[in-house]
Write an enzyme that holds these catalytic residues in place. Sequence first.
Site, mmCIF file in Angstrom:
data_model
loop_
_atom_site.group_PDB
_atom_site.id
_atom_site.type_symbol
_atom_site.label_atom_id
_atom_site.label_comp_id
_atom_site.label_asym_id
_atom_site.label_seq_id
_atom_site.Cartn_x
_atom_site.Cartn_y
_atom_site.Cartn_z
ATOM 1 N N CYS A 121 38.472 10.476 -1.311
ATOM 2 C CA CYS A 121 38.871 10.491 0.154
ATOM 3 C C CYS A 121 39.825 11.493 0.619
ATOM 4 O O CYS A 121 39.951 11.655 1.889
ATOM 5 C CB CYS A 121 39.476 9.040 0.390
ATOM 6 S SG CYS A 121 38.069 7.646 0.197
ATOM 7 N N HIS A 255 43.743 9.258 6.204
ATOM 8 C CA HIS A 255 42.378 8.757 5.776
ATOM 9 C C HIS A 255 42.274 6.999 6.189
ATOM 10 O O HIS A 255 43.104 6.468 6.049
ATOM 11 C CB HIS A 255 42.341 8.762 4.293
ATOM 12 C CG HIS A 255 41.154 7.973 3.705
ATOM 13 N ND1 HIS A 255 39.994 8.048 4.042
ATOM 14 C CD2 HIS A 255 41.430 7.049 2.727
ATOM 15 C CE1 HIS A 255 39.350 7.170 3.480
ATOM 16 N NE2 HIS A 255 40.275 6.459 2.455
ATOM 17 N N ASN A 286 35.636 2.810 6.205
ATOM 18 C CA ASN A 286 35.926 3.714 5.319
ATOM 19 C C ASN A 286 35.108 4.834 4.805
ATOM 20 O O ASN A 286 33.887 4.366 4.520
ATOM 21 C CB ASN A 286 36.674 2.981 3.966
ATOM 22 C CG ASN A 286 37.086 4.267 2.968
ATOM 23 O OD1 ASN A 286 36.810 5.548 3.117
ATOM 24 N ND2 ASN A 286 37.979 3.728 2.028
#
Length: 330
Positions: A121, A255, A286
């Site tokens: 990520c 993020h 996500n």
Amino acid sequence: MTLKVSKPIPYSRMLSVAGYRGSRVVDNAEMCTIIDSSDEWIQQRTGISERRWATEEETPLFMAVQAANKAIGRAGIEKSEIDGLIVATVSNYKQFPSLAVLVAAELGLDAPAAYDICAGCAGFCYMVGQADSMVRSGICKNVLIIGVETLSTITNFEDRGTAFLFGDGAGAAVIGQSDEPAISPTRWGSDGDQAAVIDIEDWSKAWDEGAAKPKLAMEGRAVYKWAVTFIAEEATKILEDSGLSPEELDVFIPHQANNRITDAMLRRLKLPESVVVSRDIRQMGNTSAASVPLAMEALLESGEAKSGQYALLIGYGAGLAYAGQVVKLP
């Protein structure tokens, strides 16, 4: 005899950002037909109300090319001017050739330097740091960076603690030359001692015909603790490294992992209420390496953020790896 070296330039900047979102919208009601959960529980724990999943036709290559074409068009440059290409992904099944070289061929680029990175990520912010250095060192003029994921294909739907988290999409940006400072120093690092906290099954399973794809696993509590302590502190250091005060920051784009983590970072950063904070996780879930550019594009398209404003970016995840910087929005 004197060895020639690349001629450096002082500054680089983000010329554009663009995204492509998986076309299948999966809301929490549908998600709860797959796992034993509820809309209320998911939203309270993460802030997610729906996520985007890719169809079979929306492969990592397809989505990366779609986002890249938009980013190149918005940058106002010709494809022939791109001489570097980096792709960040954890969900492309081929180890080689790199997804980057396939994207370059699909776009019709003129033999750019092209390679993939695997930083989970944190991937997009890693690429911003690399592209910034590549442009300022003089070895590239314009670098195309793409974060792309199809996390729905490696999600373990038997794990009710993580199955609802993930989405699919691609986010791209072009980093080019600048006459003024527009990207701060990148602060990055890793903690391999905690590598097992976010892990995936043996990838060799993906190569067997008819075999099930390997599934990812995450220790949510461990990731949360790491993010709200160590990563929150790193976010303050990224802002300090940029030379800006909290009052001078316009936008915060972390993020998109969990709204509670974002809230913890805000408390640590002590940002004024005037700072716009991305909450793109509500619609996307996500999306790992794609989350920061997708969130940035959403803020710019909605008018919540504007070109020329200063945005703090930070990515963190598998590795455990993290990276961040302050950028002037394209």
